[in-house]
Scaffold this motif. Sequence first.
Motif, PDB file in Angstrom:
ATOM      1  N   GLU A  95       0.867  -1.175   0.000  1.00 36.81           N
ATOM      2  CA  GLU A  95       0.000   0.000   0.000  1.00 36.81           C
ATOM      3  C   GLU A  95       0.901   1.221   0.000  1.00 36.81           C
ATOM      4  O   GLU A  95       1.603   1.477   0.980  1.00 36.81           O
ATOM      5  CB  GLU A  95      -0.913   0.002   1.225  1.00 36.81           C
ATOM      6  CG  GLU A  95      -1.907  -1.142   1.238  1.00 36.81           C
ATOM      7  CD  GLU A  95      -2.765  -1.150   2.496  1.00 36.81           C
ATOM      8  OE1 GLU A  95      -2.981  -0.069   3.087  1.00 36.81           O
ATOM      9  OE2 GLU A  95      -3.203  -2.242   2.876  1.00 36.81           O
ATOM     10  N   GLU A  97       2.006   4.921   0.308  1.00 44.49           N
ATOM     11  CA  GLU A  97       1.598   6.061   1.119  1.00 44.49           C
ATOM     12  C   GLU A  97       2.622   7.162   0.931  1.00 44.49           C
ATOM     13  O   GLU A  97       3.688   6.938   0.353  1.00 44.49           O
ATOM     14  CB  GLU A  97       1.505   5.641   2.595  1.00 44.49           C
ATOM     15  CG  GLU A  97       0.485   4.543   2.853  1.00 44.49           C
ATOM     16  CD  GLU A  97       0.429   4.120   4.303  1.00 44.49           C
ATOM     17  OE1 GLU A  97       0.992   4.820   5.164  1.00 44.49           O
ATOM     18  OE2 GLU A  97      -0.182   3.070   4.579  1.00 44.49           O
ATOM     19  N   SER A 101       6.012   2.992   1.549  1.00 43.92           N
ATOM     20  CA  SER A 101       4.985   1.968   1.352  1.00 43.92           C
ATOM     21  C   SER A 101       4.851   1.103   2.591  1.00 43.92           C
ATOM     22  O   SER A 101       5.837   0.825   3.278  1.00 43.92           O
ATOM     23  CB  SER A 101       5.360   1.057   0.180  1.00 43.92           C
ATOM     24  OG  SER A 101       5.323   1.746  -1.031  1.00 43.92           O
TER      25      SER A 101
END
Length: 124
Positions: A95, A97, A101
């Motif tokens: 994910e 960000e 990550s």
Amino acid sequence: MFDFFETEGWIDKENPTIVHFIIKDEDYDTFPDTVEFKKHIHEITRFDECYIHIETNGESSEITPVEVLEFTIKDWVEGKPVKVESTEFVTVREEKETGGSALTYTFTKKLLATCEIFPHRIER
């Protein structure tokens, strides 16, 4: 091999025979290879042993699980992470960000079936 300094645990509200644990703060000093974990995902084919060592106020004890139902490691990688592919033993989810990550490594049922419960395997 890896170990963690911080553990939180609770009994499942719907099934009191299940205990949930969250483990954090990897022990990189004792197990420096933990830093390289993601580079070796493709080599993981066994979960050799599992036990939970608890130390509270200087007192030590252990919890010996009968079975590990799920095991997930969450890792934060600053910048651009190394691409890690899932295997039949470990699934990997990334994910993205701001600034890096969040990587989630989940041991599959096939890998969990290889787990030797420490100090001995308990027949189920």
